[in-house]
Design a protein around this motif. Sequence first.
Motif, PDB file in Angstrom:
ATOM      1  N   ARG A  19     -12.049  12.815 -11.714  1.00  0.00           N
ATOM      2  CA  ARG A  19     -11.889  12.690 -13.364  1.00  0.00           C
ATOM      3  C   ARG A  19     -10.313  12.404 -13.693  1.00  0.00           C
ATOM      4  N   LYS A  20      -9.555  13.258 -13.207  1.00  0.00           N
ATOM      5  CA  LYS A  20      -8.146  13.136 -13.546  1.00  0.00           C
ATOM      6  C   LYS A  20      -7.587  11.790 -12.641  1.00  0.00           C
ATOM      7  N   ILE A  21      -7.825  11.507 -11.380  1.00  0.00           N
ATOM      8  CA  ILE A  21      -7.270  10.131 -10.765  1.00  0.00           C
ATOM      9  C   ILE A  21      -7.848   9.044 -11.716  1.00  0.00           C
ATOM     10  N   PHE A  22      -8.963   8.918 -12.042  1.00  0.00           N
ATOM     11  CA  PHE A  22      -9.787   7.840 -12.634  1.00  0.00           C
ATOM     12  C   PHE A  22     -10.282   7.991 -14.085  1.00  0.00           C
ATOM     13  N   PRO A  23      -9.208   8.052 -14.918  1.00  0.00           N
ATOM     14  CA  PRO A  23      -9.916   8.374 -16.401  1.00  0.00           C
ATOM     15  C   PRO A  23     -10.376   7.190 -16.883  1.00  0.00           C
ATOM     16  N   GLN A  24      -9.886   6.136 -16.344  1.00  0.00           N
ATOM     17  CA  GLN A  24     -10.610   4.707 -16.826  1.00  0.00           C
ATOM     18  C   GLN A  24     -11.985   4.725 -16.506  1.00  0.00           C
ATOM     19  N   TYR A  25     -12.411   5.246 -15.641  1.00  0.00           N
ATOM     20  CA  TYR A  25     -13.823   5.130 -15.064  1.00  0.00           C
ATOM     21  C   TYR A  25     -14.813   6.405 -15.687  1.00  0.00           C
ATOM     22  N   LYS A  26     -15.812   6.126 -15.728  1.00  0.00           N
ATOM     23  CA  LYS A  26     -16.947   7.180 -15.826  1.00  0.00           C
ATOM     24  C   LYS A  26     -17.414   7.850 -14.416  1.00  0.00           C
ATOM     25  N   ILE A  27     -17.289   9.218 -14.319  1.00  0.00           N
ATOM     26  CA  ILE A  27     -17.619   9.768 -13.376  1.00  0.00           C
ATOM     27  C   ILE A  27     -18.981  10.337 -13.761  1.00  0.00           C
ATOM     28  N   GLN A  28     -20.023   9.894 -12.989  1.00  0.00           N
ATOM     29  CA  GLN A  28     -21.551  10.488 -13.251  1.00  0.00           C
ATOM     30  C   GLN A  28     -21.844  11.251 -12.205  1.00  0.00           C
ATOM     31  N   THR A  29     -22.397  12.412 -12.822  1.00  0.00           N
ATOM     32  CA  THR A  29     -23.025  13.604 -11.917  1.00  0.00           C
ATOM     33  C   THR A  29     -24.493  13.822 -12.158  1.00  0.00           C
ATOM     34  N   SER A  30     -25.152  13.116 -12.718  1.00  0.00           N
ATOM     35  CA  SER A  30     -26.440  13.227 -13.205  1.00  0.00           C
ATOM     36  C   SER A  30     -27.375  12.877 -11.798  1.00  0.00           C
ATOM     37  N   PHE A  31     -28.666  13.673 -11.848  1.00  0.00           N
ATOM     38  CA  PHE A  31     -29.748  13.533 -11.058  1.00  0.00           C
ATOM     39  C   PHE A  31     -29.131  13.695  -9.697  1.00  0.00           C
TER      40      PHE A  31
END
Length: 109
Positions: A19-31
């Motif tokens: 999340r720190k390295i890629f603030p421009q992307y969504k880090i999704q951890t669902s399912f």
Amino acid sequence: MQTLYFRPFSQTEFIEDLRKIFPQYKIQTSFGTLQVRTSGFTITGNVKINTNPGTGVVTTQTNSDIPMFYFIFSFPIAIYIRMKKDKIKRLEDEVVAGINRILMKDPHA
């Protein structure tokens, strides 16, 4: 698909660092799935990350790695993925570089 090997690591810290390295992307951890997404649902802007923190194995997967699935179920999507393969590969390479930055850091530094 790229497979990377590291020392064992903490899954929670790994996700926080992503999340720190890629603030421009969504880090999704669902399912139970870890994904780096550009925004919303896009076929070309999605990299799935399979991790095994105990052994230090990280594998990335994109939609271009499974084109047969799209070919069988949705022919137009398969053609679209083939046309956008360079864009998909660039995103995967960017994510792999970020993963290397996170997991190759020296914990004693």
